[in-house]
Design a protein around this motif. Structure first.
Motif: not given
Length: 532
Positions: A62-69, A93-97
């Motif tokens: 799992k790769c978590h981006t600095k912008t939340g994705e 996306d940031v809302n986990r869609n």
């Protein structure tokens, strides 16, 4: 272990966009503890700079981006020369869609955190991409299963040898730093560590279902005026040598054992049960002290009960599968929300200290504040000059059932002194010297990650005549609490809003359920420590 989520009431709804670096580590907070027959830990956490250490045999990354994705990759590889990751999987996306499923190329400098995991099964719901599915053995969690709201925890625990030669619990580090954004520096007394040689060893343990990220560990060696003198700190971080102490000769407490329990720092604690109808119910205890000449202050040694630990765990249980989304709201909330008044911790409060002045009115001189149910904090509160050289009347105002008080005394104070600050010279794990762990602790731009059951030994070199110094521990870092699968059955969004939106009302509503288990919590808590 009571954690700033509870202490400051920083819960808000999930925002439409997460700010940069605000979601680092949210995922681990909601890690599920699944019982199985193996004691192998299936998750590892890495910062991008640790890419060479990543377990390439792990089937999922799992790769978590600095912008939340987040990217969830099932077929992947690291291209070290280009410093990028390529692989097939899903992008959320940031809302986990789910945005798309494809082959991706991800540059390491765009990432905030990486996870590898080898779960029993892969969950494709939102909670599946918000959590690390971690396998823990039944043997390690049997007491937690008995009462999951009493599981042992509260970040790193530190041990040093006491006068008996055995390893004694001394401190718990950065107890309120439940996420990277909440990282703090903690300063704790090593109260029963009395070094007799320059070689001083400190054990740092992970005894809970938590992931610890340790940034630094240092010792403060504070000079004593005489070997028998103790040194206490105040809320401002000043260190006062203590010469003489006297115990109170009167208490208004209805507990006949109150005075005997607080006479000395021996672990015999005063504890009053929480209110039957309101967990925020207060009590006031008046104390009287005999005359003690010179500059004086009130000394208190105490720790939290498990009331706020229970409330924190209960809050996570109410969040259930949405815990990650709530934490995202916490991390990315607007400043006005962060400064919002209220919160469970503010309602529970600290131990307010008031002294009676010569004209009969009461003056507040400070509040004993501390986060942690494991180790005791010791603080000194210097008294106003007009109250010196006279008998003293004190009021302690505190929430019933929220504190365990070990010692209260009036103390003579000498002038404040400056500490010597010492870095560890060596670090050992499993009796082997760990040079990388030492580098991580000394380098404030990196972290040493520890996992349940880990024990590290830190070796310090003290000044000459080590018995002439009082020792304090400075630690900094953050940690992530793991969700328990047993909590998920209690998911209740309405209670989340009540707990963090109207804490006074929530503490009344939760009182009957808490009172059913209050007498069991302490025993279960200490029995559920994780050891190897």
């Amino acid at each position: 272990m009571i954690f700033k989520l509870i202490i400051q009431g920083r819960i808000s709804i999930l925002p439409s966009k997460l700010k940069i670096s605000k979601v680092i580590g949210i995922i681990i907070l909601t890690a599920l503890c699944l019982s199985c027959s193996t004691t192998r830990w299936h998750s590892r956490i890495y910062e991008p700079s640790q890419y060479k250490e990543i377990d390439t045999a792990a089937p999922f990354l799992k790769c978590h981006t600095k912008t939340g994705e987040v990217y969830v990759l099932s077929d992947w590889e690291i291209q070290e020369e280009q410093k990028l990751i390529s692989g097939q999987g899903s992008f959320y996306d940031v809302n986990r869609n789910l945005v798309k499923q494809d082959t991706f190329t991800i540059f390491l400098d765009s990432l905030a955190l990486l996870e590898t995991n080898q779960p029993e099964k892969v969950m494709h719901s939102q909670i599946g991409v918000m959590t690390v599915l971690t396998a823990a053995s039944l043997a390690l969690t049997i007491y937690c299963i008995t009462n999951p709201k009493a599981c042992f925890g509260s970040c790193p625990t530190f041990y040093a040898k006491d006068d008996t030669g055995g390893w004694a619990l001394q401190a718990e580090g950065f107890s309120s730093s439940i996420a990277k954004i909440l990282e703090e520096i903690d300063l704790d007394p090593l109260f029963t560590a009395h070094p007799k040689s320059k070689h001083f060893e400190l054990q740092m343990r992970n005894e809970a279902l938590e992931t610890h990220a340790v940034n630094s560990v240092r010792l403060y060696a504070v000079p004593k005026s005489r070997p028998a003198t103790r040194v206490f700190k105040n809320n401002s971080g000043n260190f006062y040598p203590i010469t003489t102490t006297v115990s109170p000769n009167y208490s208004s407490s209805t507990d006949p054992a109150f005075l005997s329990n607080i006479q000395c720092y021996d672990g015999k604690e005063y504890f009053s049960p929480a209110g039957d109808k309101n967990l925020a119910e207060k009590e006031v205890i008046e104390l009287e002290f005999p005359v003690l000449a010179g500059h004086t202050g009130l000394a208190i040694r105490a720790r939290n009960s498990l009331l706020s630990t229970y409330l924190f765990y209960q809050g996570l249980a109410y969040m259930g599968k949405a815990a990650g989304e709530y934490m995202a709201g916490l991390e990315a909330g607007e400043e006005t929300l962060r400064k919002k008044a209220g919160g469970i911790g503010q309602v529970l409060g600290g131990i307010e200290i008031l002294v009676r002045k010569t004209k009969g009115n009461w003056q507040k001189i400070g509040t004993f504040k501390y986060t942690g149910p494991i180790a005791h904090e010791v603080l000194i509160f210097p008294l106003p000059l007009e109250l010196q050289n006279d008998s003293l009347k004190v009021r302690l105002r505190l929430t019933k059932g929220h504190w365990r008080i070990d010692w209260v005394a009036l103390a003579q104070l000498e002038s404040p002194v400056k500490p010597l600050i010492l870095e560890p010279q060596k670090v050992f794990k499993d009796s082997l010297e760990d040079h990388q762990a030492l580098i991580s602790i000394l380098d404030t731009t990196s972290y040493l990650f520890t996992y349940p059951g880990d024990i590290y030994s830190l070796v310090f070199e003290l000044p000459s005549a080590p018995e002439s110094y009082e020792l304090f521990l400075e630690s900094s870092g953050y940690y992530y609490e793991w969700m328990r699968k047993e909590w998920l059955e209690e998911e209740n969004p309405q209670m989340v809003m009540l707990l963090f939106g109207k804490p006074e009302k929530a503490l009344k509503k939760l009182a009957p359920e808490y009172k059913k288990v209050e007498s069991q919590l302490e025993e279960i808590f200490w029995q559920s420590r994780i050891s190897r």
